[in-house]
Enzyme design. Structure first.
Site, PDB file in Angstrom:
ATOM      1  N   GLY A   1      36.625  44.147  43.940  1.00 48.99           N
ATOM      2  CA  GLY A   1      37.924  44.640  44.398  1.00 48.99           C
ATOM      3  C   GLY A   1      38.625  45.413  43.297  1.00 48.99           C
TER       4      GLY A   1
ATOM      5  NE  ARG B   1      24.852  41.617  56.616  1.00 47.00           N
ATOM      6  CZ  ARG B   1      25.363  42.361  57.568  1.00 47.00           C
ATOM      7  NH1 ARG B   1      25.828  43.565  57.277  1.00 47.00           N
ATOM      8  NH2 ARG B   1      25.446  41.918  58.807  1.00 47.00           N
TER       9      ARG B   1
ATOM     10  CG  ASP C   1      33.243  34.807  39.541  1.00 47.01           C
ATOM     11  OD1 ASP C   1      32.549  34.429  38.598  1.00 47.01           O
ATOM     12  OD2 ASP C   1      33.161  34.336  40.694  1.00 47.01           O
TER      13      ASP C   1
ATOM     14  CB  THR D   1      39.817  39.495  38.694  1.00 48.61           C
ATOM     15  OG1 THR D   1      40.379  38.817  39.825  1.00 48.61           O
ATOM     16  CG2 THR D   1      39.705  38.526  37.547  1.00 48.61           C
TER      17      THR D   1
ATOM     18  CG  ASP E   1      41.501  36.669  42.178  1.00 52.59           C
ATOM     19  OD1 ASP E   1      42.499  37.075  42.803  1.00 52.59           O
ATOM     20  OD2 ASP E   1      40.329  36.819  42.594  1.00 52.59           O
TER      21      ASP E   1
ATOM     22  CG  ASP F   1      38.851  34.179  39.115  1.00 49.15           C
ATOM     23  OD1 ASP F   1      38.630  35.202  38.432  1.00 49.15           O
ATOM     24  OD2 ASP F   1      38.450  34.051  40.281  1.00 49.15           O
TER      25      ASP F   1
ATOM     26  NE  ARG G   1      37.389  35.041  43.710  1.00 53.29           N
ATOM     27  CZ  ARG G   1      36.162  34.791  43.285  1.00 53.29           C
ATOM     28  NH1 ARG G   1      35.155  34.801  44.118  1.00 53.29           N
ATOM     29  NH2 ARG G   1      35.932  34.549  42.010  1.00 53.29           N
TER      30      ARG G   1
HETATM   31  O1  F6P Z   1      39.348  38.925  43.818  1.00 50.65           O
HETATM   32  C1  F6P Z   1      40.435  39.728  44.146  1.00 50.65           C
HETATM   33  C2  F6P Z   1      40.879  39.499  45.567  1.00 50.65           C
HETATM   34  O2  F6P Z   1      42.009  40.302  45.813  1.00 50.65           O
HETATM   35  C3  F6P Z   1      41.142  38.038  45.929  1.00 50.65           C
HETATM   36  O3  F6P Z   1      42.382  37.577  45.444  1.00 50.65           O
HETATM   37  C4  F6P Z   1      41.023  38.080  47.431  1.00 50.65           C
HETATM   38  O4  F6P Z   1      40.651  36.831  47.946  1.00 50.65           O
HETATM   39  C5  F6P Z   1      39.926  39.095  47.640  1.00 50.65           C
HETATM   40  O5  F6P Z   1      39.860  39.899  46.472  1.00 50.65           O
HETATM   41  C6  F6P Z   1      40.140  39.982  48.845  1.00 50.65           C
HETATM   42  O6  F6P Z   1      39.011  40.782  48.998  1.00 50.65           O
HETATM   43  P1  F6P Z   1      38.915  42.022  49.982  1.00 50.65           P
HETATM   44  O7  F6P Z   1      39.442  43.212  49.247  1.00 50.65           O
HETATM   45  O8  F6P Z   1      37.462  42.113  50.279  1.00 50.65           O
HETATM   46  O9  F6P Z   1      39.761  41.705  51.189  1.00 50.65           O
END
Ligand code: F6P
Length: 360
Positions: free
Chosen positions: A13, A83, A117, A139, A141, A143, A185
């Site tokens: 992301g 995939r 991650d 990130t 997050d 994390d 997350r």
């Molecule tokens: O890891 C970053 C994040 O924004 C998380 O906080 C969230 O759960 C996820 O990515 C959302 O992912 P997507 O952009 O695939 O909806």
């Protein structure tokens, strides 16, 4: 000194500060006489060489303050597990040998992989296959255990805090409970930080399984003391005691997409307390927009440090922030474990001392 030819990608992301990292990598490298090639769309660009383009002084001009990524990104492109659906059957194919072959054919000396991650785990896998890689921790997050902070986190917290500030006035004028769901997350860093900074009454984080009766107790205690509104901040990964995380979808072999816990919590609060309750999900607003000054500086420092590591030949590492310095940690160790909110840490302690409930 060898004139390095460095490839750069951004995987997973996006996060505010990506462009600042790209600018710092490019300028630091070009000023040393190195060559920098950007790979569009994450790791998929290693399989499709039309996605490559040179990062020049012009390409990175005026981008420090911009959200998004001039390289684009992709959180579905893993060369170790692509995939494939055939006759309605889904399977995952390892095409990393092709990525390694392309990498060598293009005469790259190394790859700087900017990722969180998930994408740094892919980087670690590709490093084991022989691609020299330096990781940069990205990130919202926050994390990643090996660095004190990741870039993007500060901006996400600022956006979330601003949203909570705005919820206060509408909650108060309607005597309502507002439940806001924040990203992160399986870690509660964004919810905890924005919740405290935005004066939430309840903060629910994955690290502290919650009991809905305790959440309602806090709402009713406030009611009894003449505060007829409450703000509940809920991390997307928050889970009730003995329960499981809530997912929007859990499909295609990737980790599922978290979401929906705020709505569940809001319905329960309204049912149990009789207080009018609304929920909202802040969502991708937390990932967008201009990075804060803190994130810009951190990103620029990460980018410059990554090139210094490349120059020193320290491939297989990730840049980490260990204030006041930048350090390097082995890539494999950097993705070995998540950094969860420590329950005995000063921030959680402060929240409790301010009277904030964690629903426990
Ligand atoms: O890891 C970053 C994040 O924004 C998380 O906080 C969230 O759960 C996820 O990515 C959302 O992912 P997507 O952009 O695939 O909806």
């Amino acid at each position: 000194m060898k004139r390095l030819r460095i490839a750069v990608n951004t995987g997973g992301g996006d996060a505010p500060g990506l462009n600042a990292v790209l600018r710092a990598i490019t300028l630091t490298a070009l000023n040393r006489g190195f060559e920098v090639i950007g790979i569009r769309k994450g790791y998929l660009g290693l399989l499709d060489t039309s996605q490559l383009f040179p990062l020049t002084f012009d390409a990175v001009r005026g981008i420090t303050h911009l959200g998004g990524s001039i390289l684009g990104t992709n959180n579905r492109g893993n060369p170790l597990a692509v995939r494939v659906v055939e006759n309605g059957q889904e399977r995952y194919v390892d095409v990393s040998d092709q990525a390694v072959e392309n990498f060598r054919r293009l005469r790259f000396d190394g790859l700087i992989a900017i990722g969180g991650d998930g994408s740094l785990k892919i980087a670690s896998g590709l490093a084991q296959k022989g691609i020299p890689i330096i990781g940069v921790p990205k990130t919202i997050d926050n994390d990643l255990a090996a660095t004190v902070v990741t870039f993007g986190f500060d901006t996400a917290v600022a956006t979330a805090t601003d949203a909570i500030d705005k919820l206060h006035s509408t909650a108060e004028s309607h005597d309502r409970v507002m439940v806001v769901e924040l990203m992160g997350r399986h870690c509660g860093w964004i919810a905890l930080s924005a919740g405290i900074a935005g004066s939430a009454d309840v903060i629910l984080i994955p690290e502290v399984p919650f009991r809905i009766d305790k959440v309602c107790e806090k709402v009713m205690d406030r009611e009894a003391s003449g505060r007829h509104f409450s703000i509940v901040v809920c991390a997307e990964g928050a889970t009730p005691v003995g329960g499981e995380a809530t997912f929007v979808e859990k499909t295609d072999g990737r980790e599922g997409r978290l979401g929906g816990i705020a709505e569940k919590v809001a319905l329960e609060i309204e049912k149990r307390t009789g207080k009018e309750t609304r929920s909202l999900t802040l969502g991708h607003l937390q990932r967008g927009g201009q990075p804060t000054a803190f994130d810009r500086l951190l990103s620029l420092r990460f980018g410059a440090a990554a090139v210094r590591l490349a120059e020193e030949g320290r491939w297989g590492t990730m840049v980490a922030y260990d204030p006041p310095e930048m350090t390097a940690v082995p890539l494999e160790a950097a993705v070995a474990s998540l950094k969860r909110v420590p329950l005995d840490g000063d921030t959680v302690r402060t929240a409790r001392e301010l009277g904030i409930s964690f629903g426990d």
